[in-house]
Design a protein around this motif. Structure first.
Motif, PDB file in Angstrom:
ATOM      1  N   PHE A   1      18.889 -57.093  40.475  1.00  8.28           N
ATOM      2  CA  PHE A   1      18.203 -56.239  41.435  1.00  8.28           C
ATOM      3  C   PHE A   1      18.295 -56.778  42.857  1.00  8.28           C
ATOM      4  CE2 PHE A   1      14.520 -54.774  43.804  1.00  8.28           C
ATOM      5  CZ  PHE A   1      14.604 -53.414  43.623  1.00  8.28           C
ATOM      6  N   GLU A   2      18.000 -58.068  43.040  1.00  7.97           N
ATOM      7  CA  GLU A   2      17.995 -58.646  44.382  1.00  7.97           C
ATOM      8  C   GLU A   2      19.375 -58.581  45.027  1.00  7.97           C
ATOM      9  OE1 GLU A   2      16.869 -60.311  41.721  1.00  7.97           O
ATOM     10  OE2 GLU A   2      14.724 -60.168  42.050  1.00  7.97           O
TER      11      GLU A   2
ATOM     12  N   ASN B   1      19.972 -54.787  46.132  1.00  5.80           N
ATOM     13  CA  ASN B   1      19.009 -54.137  47.013  1.00  5.80           C
ATOM     14  C   ASN B   1      19.567 -53.865  48.414  1.00  5.80           C
ATOM     15  OD1 ASN B   1      16.578 -52.975  47.618  1.00  5.80           O
ATOM     16  ND2 ASN B   1      15.489 -54.898  47.890  1.00  5.80           N
ATOM     17  N   THR B   2      20.200 -54.847  49.025  1.00  3.71           N
ATOM     18  CA  THR B   2      20.736 -54.678  50.377  1.00  3.71           C
ATOM     19  C   THR B   2      21.870 -53.662  50.388  1.00  3.71           C
ATOM     20  OG1 THR B   2      20.116 -56.926  50.955  1.00  3.71           O
ATOM     21  CG2 THR B   2      21.765 -55.879  52.337  1.00  3.71           C
TER      22      THR B   2
ATOM     23  N   LEU C   1      19.445 -46.134  41.136  1.00  3.43           N
ATOM     24  CA  LEU C   1      19.468 -47.495  40.628  1.00  3.43           C
ATOM     25  C   LEU C   1      19.040 -47.427  39.168  1.00  3.43           C
ATOM     26  CD1 LEU C   1      19.876 -50.481  41.366  1.00  3.43           C
ATOM     27  CD2 LEU C   1      17.450 -50.574  41.925  1.00  3.43           C
TER      28      LEU C   1
ATOM     29  N   TYR D   1      21.455 -54.232  36.568  1.00  2.00           N
ATOM     30  CA  TYR D   1      21.266 -52.901  37.131  1.00  2.00           C
ATOM     31  C   TYR D   1      22.589 -52.383  37.653  1.00  2.00           C
ATOM     32  CZ  TYR D   1      16.245 -53.661  36.988  1.00  2.00           C
ATOM     33  OH  TYR D   1      14.973 -53.897  36.568  1.00  2.00           O
TER      34      TYR D   1
ATOM     35  N   ALA E   1      20.493 -50.180  50.044  1.00  2.00           N
ATOM     36  CA  ALA E   1      19.896 -49.727  51.303  1.00  2.00           C
ATOM     37  C   ALA E   1      20.978 -49.307  52.303  1.00  2.00           C
ATOM     38  CB  ALA E   1      19.020 -50.831  51.895  1.00  2.00           C
TER      39      ALA E   1
ATOM     40  N   ILE F   1      14.208 -46.813  45.214  1.00  2.00           N
ATOM     41  CA  ILE F   1      14.375 -48.260  45.146  1.00  2.00           C
ATOM     42  C   ILE F   1      13.000 -48.874  45.325  1.00  2.00           C
ATOM     43  CG2 ILE F   1      15.473 -50.283  46.146  1.00  2.00           C
ATOM     44  CD1 ILE F   1      17.597 -48.406  47.302  1.00  2.00           C
ATOM     45  N   HIS F   2      12.551 -49.576  44.315  1.00  2.00           N
ATOM     46  CA  HIS F   2      11.238 -50.196  44.362  1.00  2.00           C
ATOM     47  C   HIS F   2      11.362 -51.659  43.950  1.00  2.00           C
ATOM     48  CE1 HIS F   2       9.477 -46.235  44.756  1.00  2.00           C
ATOM     49  NE2 HIS F   2      10.228 -45.846  43.749  1.00  2.00           N
ATOM     50  N   PRO F   3      10.582 -52.554  44.558  1.00  2.00           N
ATOM     51  CA  PRO F   3      10.629 -53.951  44.146  1.00  2.00           C
ATOM     52  C   PRO F   3      10.183 -54.095  42.700  1.00  2.00           C
ATOM     53  CG  PRO F   3       8.995 -53.601  45.885  1.00  2.00           C
ATOM     54  CD  PRO F   3       9.663 -52.295  45.635  1.00  2.00           C
TER      55      PRO F   3
ATOM     56  N   GLN G   1      13.595 -58.777  36.926  1.00  2.00           N
ATOM     57  CA  GLN G   1      14.486 -59.141  38.025  1.00  2.00           C
ATOM     58  C   GLN G   1      15.822 -59.663  37.530  1.00  2.00           C
ATOM     59  OE1 GLN G   1      12.258 -61.993  40.259  1.00  2.00           O
ATOM     60  NE2 GLN G   1      11.308 -60.444  41.539  1.00  2.00           N
TER      61      GLN G   1
END
Length: 89
Positions: free
Chosen positions: A66-67, A70-71, A85, A17, A74, A5-7, A13
């Motif tokens: 993506f945003e 992300n949580t 992802l 995904y 994680a 997982i990478h920004p 964005q």
């Protein structure tokens, strides 16, 4: 277990995904523990997902930007899941 997982910056964005679950830390030696972890993260879908994981199939568990993912990604990773992802569009 690992996670990639990478920004991502820029127009990527806003693309779609998906999070795939590939494996779990305890899948082979204790499938019931994997089921419990799935129940905590994806209630109601744990049996179908566990069956696919035991058959070594990856399972798409969530789609989004993506945003937004992300949580959740994680949290899956912190519960012992190996995830992927993937850009869907």
């Amino acid at each position: 277990m690992n996670s990639n997982i990478h920004p991502i910056a820029g127009t990527a964005q806003n693309r779609l995904y998906g999070i795939y679950v590939l494996d779990h830390l305890h899948l082979d030696e204790n499938p019931e523990r994997t089921r419990q972890a799935l129940r905590g993260m994806l209630p109601g879908d744990e049996d179908a997902i566990l069956l696919n994981l035991l058959q070594r199939r990856r399972v798409l568990v969530r789609r989004g930007r993506f945003e937004a993912l992300n949580t959740f990604a994680a949290r899956l990773y912190s519960q012992g899941f190996q995830i992927e992802l993937v850009l869907l569009d």
